[in-house]
Design a protein around this motif. Structure first.
Motif, PDB file in Angstrom:
ATOM      1  N   ASP A 274       3.747  69.074  23.788  1.00  9.13           N
ATOM      2  CA  ASP A 274       3.629  68.844  25.306  1.00  9.13           C
ATOM      3  C   ASP A 274       3.535  70.380  25.820  1.00  9.13           C
ATOM      4  O   ASP A 274       3.896  71.420  25.427  1.00  9.13           O
ATOM      5  CB  ASP A 274       4.891  68.505  25.806  1.00  9.13           C
ATOM      6  N   THR A 276       5.305  71.830  28.981  1.00  4.05           N
ATOM      7  CA  THR A 276       6.334  71.029  29.848  1.00  4.05           C
ATOM      8  C   THR A 276       6.706  72.008  30.986  1.00  4.05           C
ATOM      9  O   THR A 276       6.763  73.385  30.876  1.00  4.05           O
ATOM     10  CB  THR A 276       7.617  70.776  28.867  1.00  4.05           C
ATOM     11  N   LYS A 278      10.049  72.749  33.707  1.00  4.87           N
ATOM     12  CA  LYS A 278      11.171  72.609  34.305  1.00  4.87           C
ATOM     13  C   LYS A 278      11.304  73.128  35.984  1.00  4.87           C
ATOM     14  O   LYS A 278      11.276  74.428  36.057  1.00  4.87           O
ATOM     15  CB  LYS A 278      12.184  72.976  33.593  1.00  4.87           C
ATOM     16  N   GLY A 341       1.943  61.615  29.278  1.00  6.96           N
ATOM     17  CA  GLY A 341       3.097  62.768  29.728  1.00  6.96           C
ATOM     18  C   GLY A 341       4.270  61.787  30.354  1.00  6.96           C
ATOM     19  O   GLY A 341       4.364  60.707  30.428  1.00  6.96           O
ATOM     20  N   ASP A 342       4.933  62.406  30.986  1.00  4.73           N
ATOM     21  CA  ASP A 342       6.114  61.893  31.734  1.00  4.73           C
ATOM     22  C   ASP A 342       6.693  62.639  32.735  1.00  4.73           C
ATOM     23  O   ASP A 342       6.299  63.995  32.727  1.00  4.73           O
ATOM     24  CB  ASP A 342       7.130  61.555  30.788  1.00  4.73           C
ATOM     25  N   LEU A 343       7.487  62.167  33.441  1.00  5.02           N
ATOM     26  CA  LEU A 343       8.282  63.054  34.587  1.00  5.02           C
ATOM     27  C   LEU A 343       9.946  62.603  34.639  1.00  5.02           C
ATOM     28  O   LEU A 343       9.955  61.144  34.705  1.00  5.02           O
ATOM     29  CB  LEU A 343       7.633  62.672  36.003  1.00  5.02           C
ATOM     30  N   TYR A 356      11.766  67.478  34.983  1.00  2.00           N
ATOM     31  CA  TYR A 356      10.879  67.724  33.867  1.00  2.00           C
ATOM     32  C   TYR A 356       9.648  67.239  33.970  1.00  2.00           C
ATOM     33  O   TYR A 356       9.456  66.025  34.140  1.00  2.00           O
ATOM     34  CB  TYR A 356      11.719  67.557  32.651  1.00  2.00           C
ATOM     35  N   ILE A 357       8.558  67.818  33.843  1.00  6.96           N
ATOM     36  CA  ILE A 357       7.295  67.485  33.885  1.00  6.96           C
ATOM     37  C   ILE A 357       6.502  67.592  32.580  1.00  6.96           C
ATOM     38  O   ILE A 357       6.403  68.803  32.138  1.00  6.96           O
ATOM     39  CB  ILE A 357       6.413  68.003  35.040  1.00  6.96           C
ATOM     40  N   HIS A 358       6.121  66.650  31.992  1.00  6.97           N
ATOM     41  CA  HIS A 358       5.502  66.906  30.680  1.00  6.97           C
ATOM     42  C   HIS A 358       4.099  66.410  30.396  1.00  6.97           C
ATOM     43  O   HIS A 358       3.807  65.293  30.901  1.00  6.97           O
ATOM     44  CB  HIS A 358       6.261  65.980  29.459  1.00  6.97           C
TER      45      HIS A 358
END
Length: 408
Positions: A274, A276, A278, A341-343, A356-358
């Motif tokens: 990732d 990432t 923050k 990804g994810d948030l 957090y943004i991945h």
């Protein structure tokens, strides 16, 4: 609902066949490879490859959206509300136009097809903003509050609906970018540069709204020269929405105190899997009971939701209000998840919030398209109510609908 001429020209069987067809998810790598092929050949004939794919794929994706609105999955009977009926109508009109356009086999046909895509993209943006009007109609018709619609069923449905339409917009936008601007949307980007631009834009929107200097956004990374395959606009929108929320929270928690506002911190880390981000603020945090509401499409922390005047040529997400529209953070999470990804959000009530943004670096990860239910009685009834003047589609009629013939 009175069928328009374009709807009358669309046989019911065509709609049902498209709704039964499977979508074809693409990966960032596939989209990028097609785009580079077009740009490197410097021959407009290369545009026929993505145009032919869209010619068969878009009617399927659009039909899936209509099926979702008019299915038993649609919560609270929202599919029958005027706004959602109009959305269904407009999408079906777009399907009718696309299915009757010849498969692009030469430059003239590709130009004609692309001209239709420009119109479709504007209508698509308008449809997505019209969903907000549908929520308003739901509240008015039920007499309930927005907090009554933060349940899992409601959230899951609109996560699926918006995800499907996110992919539709991406594919159309990629082709138009290649055709009109000679560049591809999916490219190897510098996440740091995108973050810096998002920070600048978030501060601009803040200062325009509050008419005062925005808190500083301090950006730090141990490794600046990071590059990854992604859609720059998608990353910008995700970071922009998070920073916008942090700036607002910081101001509202501290503005009555004397002295400068505490800065918002943005840290970027480079991992094997990732990239990432923050985002940390001292905006007072969010209570545990309020956390589910930040993902709601109808809940807004604004005391008065703004009246957004919808137009066919509605513009960029940067033109929306600083807050009150209700779609910023949940849509940012969908965007982050679209390619793996994810948030996520962690908060300390009384102090601040960390977001957090991945970005998933595996560029062969396909689009995260939702699984749409099989045909059901609600959707079939909706199709058969489109108008008695619609004819049934036999084998000879299929020849009139090139996009349908391509999937049979």
């Amino acid at each position: 609902m009175i069928p328009t001429p374009s709807l009358r020209a669309l046989p019911k069987d065509v709609i049902l066949k498209l709704a039964c067809s499977k979508t074809t998810p693409l990966s960032l790598k596939q989209i990028f490879t097609i785009g580079r092929h077009v740009l490197e050949h410097k021959d407009r004939k290369a545009l026929l490859i993505p145009a032919q794919f869209l010619h068969s794929e878009l009617p399927i994706r659009l039909s899936q959206s209509v099926k979702m609105i008019n299915s038993d999955e649609m919560p609270c009977g929202m599919g029958s509300l005027p706004s959602f009926r109009r959305i269904s109508n407009r999408i079906l009109e777009d399907i009718s136009v696309l299915t009757q356009i010849s498969k692009p086999n030469n430059l003239s046909q590709e130009e004609n097809f692309t001209a239709s895509l420009r119109i479709l993209l504007k209508r698509h943006r308008y449809n997505m903003l019209s969903v907000g009007q549908g929520f308003k109609e739901l509240l008015e018709s039920t007499g309930k509050r927005t907090t009554d619609f933060c349940g899992e069923e409601f959230q899951n449905f609109f996560d699926k609906f918006y995800t499907m339409n996110l992919g539709t917009r991406l594919l159309i936008g990629e082709h138009l970018s290649l055709h009109d601007e000679g560049r591809n949307l999916v490219q190897r980007i510098s996440p740091l540069l995108v973050a810096e631009k998002a920070a600048k834009d978030a501060k601009y929107i803040f200062e325009k709204h509050y008419a005062c200097k925005a808190p500083d956004i301090n950006i730090w990374t141990q490794k600046k020269r990071i590059h990854t395959l992604y859609v720059e606009e998608n990353l910008h929108r995700t970071i922009f929405e998070v920073l916008k929320n942090s700036l607002r929270a910081t101001y509202e928690f501290h503005h009555q105190n004397k002295g400068p506002l505490p800065p918002v911190k943005l840290i970027m880390a480079d991992g094997d899997e990732d990239v990432t981000f923050k985002v940390s603020d001292q905006g007072g945090g969010i209570s545990t009971s309020e956390m589910p509401k930040i993902w709601s499409y109808v809940h807004s922390s604004s005391h008065h939701s703004p009246d957004i005047q919808l137009k066919e040529d509605v513009g960029h997400y940067m033109e929306l209000p600083l807050h009150g529209f209700g779609h910023g953070l949940p849509f940012a999470r969908l965007t982050a998840r679209y390619f793996g990804g994810d948030l996520s959000v962690l908060s300390m009530e009384g102090y601040g919030t960390d977001t957090y943004i991945h970005l998933f670096r595996e560029d062969s990860c396909p689009e995260n398209l939702p699984k749409v239910s099989k045909l059901n009685e609600e959707f079939e009834e909706f199709v058969h109510q489109l108008g008695s003047s619609q004819h049934e589609c036999n084998d000879e009629d299929v020849d009139k609908y090139p996009a349908v013939r391509a999937i049979l």
